[in-house]
Design a protein around this motif. Structure first.
Motif, short mmCIF file in Angstrom:
data_model
loop_
_atom_site.label_atom_id
_atom_site.label_comp_id
_atom_site.label_asym_id
_atom_site.label_seq_id
_atom_site.Cartn_x
_atom_site.Cartn_y
_atom_site.Cartn_z
N UNK A 1 0.85 -1.20 0.00
CA UNK A 1 0.00 0.00 0.00
C UNK A 1 0.88 1.25 0.00
N UNK A 2 1.94 1.23 0.78
CA UNK A 2 2.85 2.37 0.81
C UNK A 2 3.45 2.63 -0.57
N UNK A 3 3.81 1.57 -1.29
CA UNK A 3 4.35 1.74 -2.64
C UNK A 3 3.32 2.40 -3.56
N UNK A 4 2.05 1.98 -3.44
CA UNK A 4 0.99 2.57 -4.26
C UNK A 4 0.80 4.04 -3.90
N UNK A 5 0.84 4.36 -2.62
CA UNK A 5 0.67 5.75 -2.19
C UNK A 5 1.84 6.62 -2.63
N UNK A 6 3.03 6.09 -2.55
CA UNK A 6 4.20 6.85 -3.01
C UNK A 6 4.12 7.09 -4.52
N UNK A 7 3.65 6.09 -5.25
CA UNK A 7 3.47 6.24 -6.70
C UNK A 7 2.47 7.35 -6.98
N UNK A 8 1.35 7.34 -6.27
CA UNK A 8 0.33 8.37 -6.46
C UNK A 8 0.92 9.76 -6.18
N UNK A 9 1.68 9.87 -5.12
CA UNK A 9 2.28 11.16 -4.76
C UNK A 9 3.23 11.63 -5.87
N UNK A 10 4.07 10.73 -6.34
CA UNK A 10 5.03 11.07 -7.39
C UNK A 10 4.34 11.50 -8.67
N UNK A 11 3.22 10.85 -8.98
CA UNK A 11 2.48 11.14 -10.21
C UNK A 11 1.48 12.28 -10.06
N UNK A 12 1.36 12.84 -8.87
CA UNK A 12 0.42 13.94 -8.64
C UNK A 12 -1.03 13.50 -8.63
N UNK A 13 -1.27 12.25 -8.21
CA UNK A 13 -2.63 11.69 -8.18
C UNK A 13 -3.22 11.77 -6.78
N UNK A 14 -4.53 11.76 -6.71
CA UNK A 14 -5.24 11.58 -5.46
C UNK A 14 -5.53 10.09 -5.33
N UNK A 15 -5.93 9.65 -4.14
CA UNK A 15 -6.17 8.23 -3.88
C UNK A 15 -7.55 8.03 -3.28
N UNK A 16 -8.26 7.05 -3.81
CA UNK A 16 -9.51 6.61 -3.18
C UNK A 16 -9.30 5.16 -2.75
N UNK A 17 -9.19 4.92 -1.43
CA UNK A 17 -8.94 3.56 -0.94
C UNK A 17 -10.24 2.76 -0.81
N UNK A 18 -10.69 2.13 -1.90
CA UNK A 18 -11.89 1.29 -1.83
C UNK A 18 -11.63 0.01 -1.05
N UNK A 19 -10.39 -0.41 -1.00
CA UNK A 19 -9.99 -1.59 -0.23
C UNK A 19 -9.95 -1.22 1.25
N UNK A 20 -10.56 -2.03 2.09
CA UNK A 20 -10.63 -1.72 3.52
C UNK A 20 -9.24 -1.66 4.16
N UNK A 21 -8.31 -2.51 3.71
CA UNK A 21 -6.97 -2.47 4.28
C UNK A 21 -6.28 -1.15 3.93
N UNK A 22 -6.38 -0.73 2.68
CA UNK A 22 -5.75 0.52 2.25
C UNK A 22 -6.37 1.71 2.99
N UNK A 23 -7.69 1.68 3.19
CA UNK A 23 -8.36 2.76 3.93
C UNK A 23 -7.84 2.83 5.37
N UNK A 24 -7.72 1.67 6.01
CA UNK A 24 -7.22 1.61 7.38
C UNK A 24 -5.76 2.08 7.44
N UNK A 25 -4.97 1.70 6.45
CA UNK A 25 -3.57 2.11 6.40
C UNK A 25 -3.48 3.64 6.33
N UNK A 26 -4.31 4.23 5.48
CA UNK A 26 -4.27 5.69 5.33
C UNK A 26 -4.73 6.39 6.61
N UNK A 27 -5.68 5.80 7.33
CA UNK A 27 -6.10 6.38 8.62
C UNK A 27 -4.97 6.32 9.64
N UNK A 28 -4.21 5.21 9.63
CA UNK A 28 -3.11 5.03 10.58
C UNK A 28 -1.88 5.86 10.23
#
Length: 95
Positions: free
Chosen positions: A57-84
């Motif tokens: 998940x961190x790799x996906x978030x770093x990719x989004x940041x590098x590419x200037x993208x926003x993220x919608x975590x439809x996956x419950x694990x990714x959503x929890x990761x972003x909250x933490x």
């Protein structure tokens, strides 16, 4: 903790993957304009409990940041990761 894993970005397959002990773990995503939608985080039980899902998940978030993208975590694990990890809060796509 994961030791010496390599996370690969398969842009055609829209996923981040890593392999451990012959098992593949991955995060799948879709692109909706300038939003990276994380749809699934899958880690086989044989290699679970090592922090692999978080690294993916961190790799996906770093990719989004590098590419200037926003993220919608439809996956419950990714959503929890972003909250933490509030340092990724700026990436959250508006609801």
């Amino acid at each position: 903790m994961v030791e010496s894993e390599e996370i690969r970005h398969d842009s055609e397959g829209r996923r981040f993957t890593t392999s451990q002990e012959g098992h593949e773990a991955f995060v799948e995503y879709e692109r909706e304009g300038d939003v990276l939608v994380i749809t699934h985080t899958i880690v086989p039980p044989e290699i679970g409990g090592r922090g692999i899902a978080g690294k993916l998940v961190e790799a996906a978030l770093q990719h989004a940041r590098t590419e200037g993208l926003k993220v919608r975590p439809d996956c419950s694990y990714a959503a929890a990761y972003m909250r933490r990890h509030p340092d990724y809060a700026d990436l959250l796509a508006p609801a």
